[in-house]
Design a protein around this motif. Structure first.
Motif, PDB file in Angstrom:
ATOM      1  N   THR A  62      20.678  52.170  35.850  1.00 31.49           N
ATOM      2  CA  THR A  62      21.822  52.601  35.050  1.00 31.49           C
ATOM      3  C   THR A  62      21.728  54.101  34.798  1.00 31.49           C
ATOM      4  O   THR A  62      20.734  54.750  35.121  1.00 31.49           O
ATOM      5  CB  THR A  62      21.859  51.859  33.703  1.00 31.49           C
ATOM      6  N   ASP A  63      22.779  54.651  34.176  1.00 29.97           N
ATOM      7  CA  ASP A  63      22.799  56.069  33.809  1.00 29.97           C
ATOM      8  C   ASP A  63      22.573  56.243  32.308  1.00 29.97           C
ATOM      9  O   ASP A  63      23.144  57.149  31.689  1.00 29.97           O
ATOM     10  CB  ASP A  63      24.114  56.717  34.225  1.00 29.97           C
ATOM     11  N   THR A  72      27.066  52.534  28.901  1.00 27.26           N
ATOM     12  CA  THR A  72      26.166  52.762  30.030  1.00 27.26           C
ATOM     13  C   THR A  72      26.737  52.117  31.287  1.00 27.26           C
ATOM     14  O   THR A  72      27.206  50.986  31.267  1.00 27.26           O
ATOM     15  CB  THR A  72      24.781  52.181  29.723  1.00 27.26           C
ATOM     16  N   GLN A  73      26.678  52.864  32.393  1.00 27.15           N
ATOM     17  CA  GLN A  73      27.245  52.397  33.650  1.00 27.15           C
ATOM     18  C   GLN A  73      26.139  52.007  34.629  1.00 27.15           C
ATOM     19  O   GLN A  73      25.059  52.590  34.640  1.00 27.15           O
ATOM     20  CB  GLN A  73      28.106  53.504  34.284  1.00 27.15           C
ATOM     21  N   TRP A  74      26.412  51.003  35.427  1.00 27.66           N
ATOM     22  CA  TRP A  74      25.501  50.579  36.489  1.00 27.66           C
ATOM     23  C   TRP A  74      25.628  51.553  37.655  1.00 27.66           C
ATOM     24  O   TRP A  74      26.711  51.765  38.200  1.00 27.66           O
ATOM     25  CB  TRP A  74      25.855  49.160  36.925  1.00 27.66           C
ATOM     26  N   THR A  75      24.516  52.161  38.073  1.00 27.34           N
ATOM     27  CA  THR A  75      24.552  53.175  39.136  1.00 27.34           C
ATOM     28  C   THR A  75      23.801  52.755  40.391  1.00 27.34           C
ATOM     29  O   THR A  75      23.686  53.552  41.325  1.00 27.34           O
ATOM     30  CB  THR A  75      23.943  54.490  38.617  1.00 27.34           C
ATOM     31  N   LEU A  78      20.893  55.035  42.498  1.00 26.81           N
ATOM     32  CA  LEU A  78      21.104  56.481  42.412  1.00 26.81           C
ATOM     33  C   LEU A  78      19.907  57.191  41.797  1.00 26.81           C
ATOM     34  O   LEU A  78      19.495  58.263  42.268  1.00 26.81           O
ATOM     35  CB  LEU A  78      22.370  56.767  41.603  1.00 26.81           C
ATOM     36  N   ASN A  79      19.317  56.616  40.738  1.00 27.49           N
ATOM     37  CA  ASN A  79      18.151  57.247  40.104  1.00 27.49           C
ATOM     38  C   ASN A  79      16.982  57.344  41.072  1.00 27.49           C
ATOM     39  O   ASN A  79      16.266  58.355  41.095  1.00 27.49           O
ATOM     40  CB  ASN A  79      17.740  56.456  38.868  1.00 27.49           C
TER      41      ASN A  79
END
Length: 317
Positions: A62-63, A72-75, A78-79
């Motif tokens: 997440t971000d 909070t958004q599911w990413t 990406l991390n």
């Protein structure tokens, strides 16, 4: 045979062929009783260890950030993609490996020598053993503060000794780019050596004395007795404590945080300290969680290699 002499269990297979788990007197069978006894210890592990671990893994995708009002958004990954290109993180990872190896190896060698010494029949041996574990009894924060005073560039005992011996004016050990990491490694070795000593000493005391006597009668010297009698006896303990020490040292935080706070110039910024800064200084909880996942994965691989080596060698003790 009378009916009174027959032991009736309701835990036998019932109409459905399954065990009910209870006896006729209402008590649980052995399997259910075992779970009942384990449950008080299992619940804290699930709540305090497994639960936060799973939450941290989910957070890594997440971000999540601090001080943000939107949800909070599911990413996805990406991390982790950003982490692959983060040179500062991989530099801290390299420093962490140097720190872990630099502390673990001298720690084991010195602890082995001390354990061999304390295993001998010395006068006041009980006092020497008590003094040897004092660093282990001290909290890491206290150890860090004490060694900061030792390394103090103006009034520290180390620089004062160097001046008294005419070896120079001393130096600022914890802020020098070339001396900060070695100085912190020395503290790590000193503070962690007692637990390794205790473990090795326990292994030495479990070694049958008759084996040493037999080897001595056969003309074996001290080194040969150690290689053929002592080391095979303590090898399982040595491998276990070394693996645990490496994991503990790689995950170190408090000692380095108190001594240098990751400085100077990031020369002592261990991975755990870097993840802490990302989470609580910059508020990047999702990114810091991704770092934690990478560290857990690395430790898991090390443990898998260690366990595979022990199983391959037939050492299951």
């Amino acid at each position: 045979m009378t009916l009174a002499s027959v032991t009736v269990r309701s835990g036998r297979d019932g109409p459905s062929g399954r065990r009910t788990g209870k006896r006729a007197d209402g008590r649980l069978d052995r399997g259910a009783g075992t779970w009942f006894l384990v449950l008080p210890a299992l619940i804290p592990i699930l709540v305090l260890s497994v639960g936060p671990l799973l939450y941290g893994i989910a957070l890594a995708f997440t971000d999540a950030q601090s001080g943000r009002t939107r949800a909070t958004q599911w990413t996805g990954t990406l991390n982790f993609q950003d982490l692959l290109h983060d040179g500062l993180f991989w530099e801290s990872f390299r420093i962490g490996l140097v720190w872990a190896v630099g502390v673990t190896v001298p720690q084991f060698v010195l602890a082995l020598g001390l354990a061999l010494l304390l295993n001998e029949n010395l006068r006041m041996r009980w006092l020497a053993r008590a003094l040897a574990i004092i660093p282990w009894a001290m909290p890491e924060v206290v150890v860090g503060i004490m060694w900061r005073l030792v390394y103090n560039p103006d009034a520290g005992i180390l620089n004062e000794t160097i001046r008294d011996l005419g070896l120079g004016d001393g130096r600022d050990w914890l802020t020098g780019l070339a001396t900060a990491l070695p100085a912190v490694i020395v503290v790590g070795v000193w503070s962690g050596m007692p637990q390794t000593t205790v473990a090795l000493l326990a292994g030495l005391q479990n070694t049958p004395h008759e084996l040493h006597e037999a080897a001595a009668l056969d003309g074996a010297g001290a080194w040969r007795r150690f290689r053929t009698v002592t080391w095979p006896a303590i090898r399982p303990v040595a491998l276990s404590i070394t693996a645990l020490n490496f994991i503990w040292n790689f995950n170190s935080f408090a000692l380095v945080y108190v001594l240098t706070n990751g400085g100077p110039g990031g020369r002592t910024r261990l991975p755990m300290l870097f993840a802490y800064e990302e989470a609580f200084r910059y508020g990047q909880f999702g990114y810091a969680a991704a770092m934690g996942c990478v560290m857990v994965a690395v430790i898991s691989v090390i443990l898998a290699v260690y366990l595979a080596g022990r199983l391959r060698g037939g050492d299951d003790r």
